[in-house]
Design a protein around this motif. Sequence first.
Motif, PDB file in Angstrom:
ATOM      1  N   TYR A 342       0.833  -1.211   0.000  1.00 36.29           N
ATOM      2  CA  TYR A 342       0.000   0.000   0.000  1.00 36.29           C
ATOM      3  C   TYR A 342       0.868   1.262   0.000  1.00 36.29           C
ATOM      4  O   TYR A 342       0.657   2.177  -0.812  1.00 36.29           O
ATOM      5  N   GLU A 357      -5.810   2.439  -2.751  1.00 32.64           N
ATOM      6  CA  GLU A 357      -7.032   2.602  -1.965  1.00 32.64           C
ATOM      7  C   GLU A 357      -7.912   1.359  -2.052  1.00 32.64           C
ATOM      8  O   GLU A 357      -8.567   0.974  -1.077  1.00 32.64           O
ATOM      9  N   ARG A 360      -6.321  -1.136   0.293  1.00 32.26           N
ATOM     10  CA  ARG A 360      -6.572  -0.797   1.700  1.00 32.26           C
ATOM     11  C   ARG A 360      -7.987  -1.204   2.100  1.00 32.26           C
ATOM     12  O   ARG A 360      -8.216  -1.746   3.182  1.00 32.26           O
ATOM     13  N   ILE A 364      -6.579  -4.520   3.756  1.00 32.53           N
ATOM     14  CA  ILE A 364      -6.068  -3.973   5.024  1.00 32.53           C
ATOM     15  C   ILE A 364      -7.220  -3.727   5.993  1.00 32.53           C
ATOM     16  O   ILE A 364      -7.161  -4.126   7.166  1.00 32.53           O
TER      17      ILE A 364
END
Length: 366
Positions: A342, A357, A360, A364
């Motif tokens: 990332y 993004e 993420r 994430i």
Amino acid sequence: MVLESPPNERQLIEQFLETLRGLPEVHANLDSWESVAPAGDREHDAQIDLRIAGKSFTLLIEAKKVVYPRDVREVLWQFKELSRSRPSGQGGGESVSLLVAESISPGAKDLLRTERVGYYDSGGSLFLPARGAYLYIDRPPPKTLAKSVRSLFSGRRAQVLHTLLVCHQDWFGVKELAEQAQVSPATASQMLTELGRFDWLASRGQGPNKERHLREPGALLDAWVKQLASIRLPALRRYYVPGMKTDQLLEHAAQVFAAHQVGYAISHEAAAQRYAPFLSSVSQVRCRLLVGRAADAAIGELGARVVHEGANLAIIEAKSPGELLFRERVGDIWLASPIQVYLDLLRSEGRAKEMAEHLRQERIGF
């Protein structure tokens, strides 16, 4: 009059006075230094008489060197006690509590604004909320604070942050964190102290048994993102490997690196595509590779030649195993951790930021 405030605090307050006097329709005068309550307890560091467009105010100044979110609670308590001991309007005009500091972290400023408490720092940022008068000047943090914060996100210190983010649901003692992050206990302890100032950690236990837990992983990751532009990019070698499409090159490079027993971790678009597919195709393989003879031999076996343009293989030089922390094996390929991928994507070009993004959100999760 005896000036009891430390020289640096006195200079900050005088600088604050000059800033006020430089604003239109503002008149400011230092009324006193270090007011003392009847019992002998210090009430505040200075008092300033202020007139803004004909309205009168009394500024009660609390001076500090550095303020982080954790310090704001103490500041708010001090101002609350001060307001109890000093009735509103005493001495003429509305009394307004204001914090003056050499540096105030962005998070601390946010908290102070939320609580409508005024502040001023040596970088020139100013917030003064009062009835009938509102001043707000937002400037970059002083260089001393910016340098201090920036140092948290590079080198071995970054390995501690990486560990806390990847293992954000775990509790750590200093020794356990040091082992996971592959740093010294001193570095781990220092980082826990620094991060505690930002109020991102929860703690339990006391003394040698004290443990911490990252309760605000999103805030820490956002702070790291903000620092990326000021962190030096690692050395990058660009190569062209003939006769292979990107997917073939990825598989072949992984086999060759494994055969030569060289540590590596695929990153950027090629890794993100394996974690959370987003693009229809990827044109380049970027890989963190532990430099040394084994790495050179592996690159030689790949038949890679150095190029300045048109590279399909880019090697990011890694100088210690800590730079490959939390890599994940997907199939037969080692990928850099989603956190590392990332951050790498955000420093890349094209649609890499969109891909970051997406990664993420999908992988994430904070």
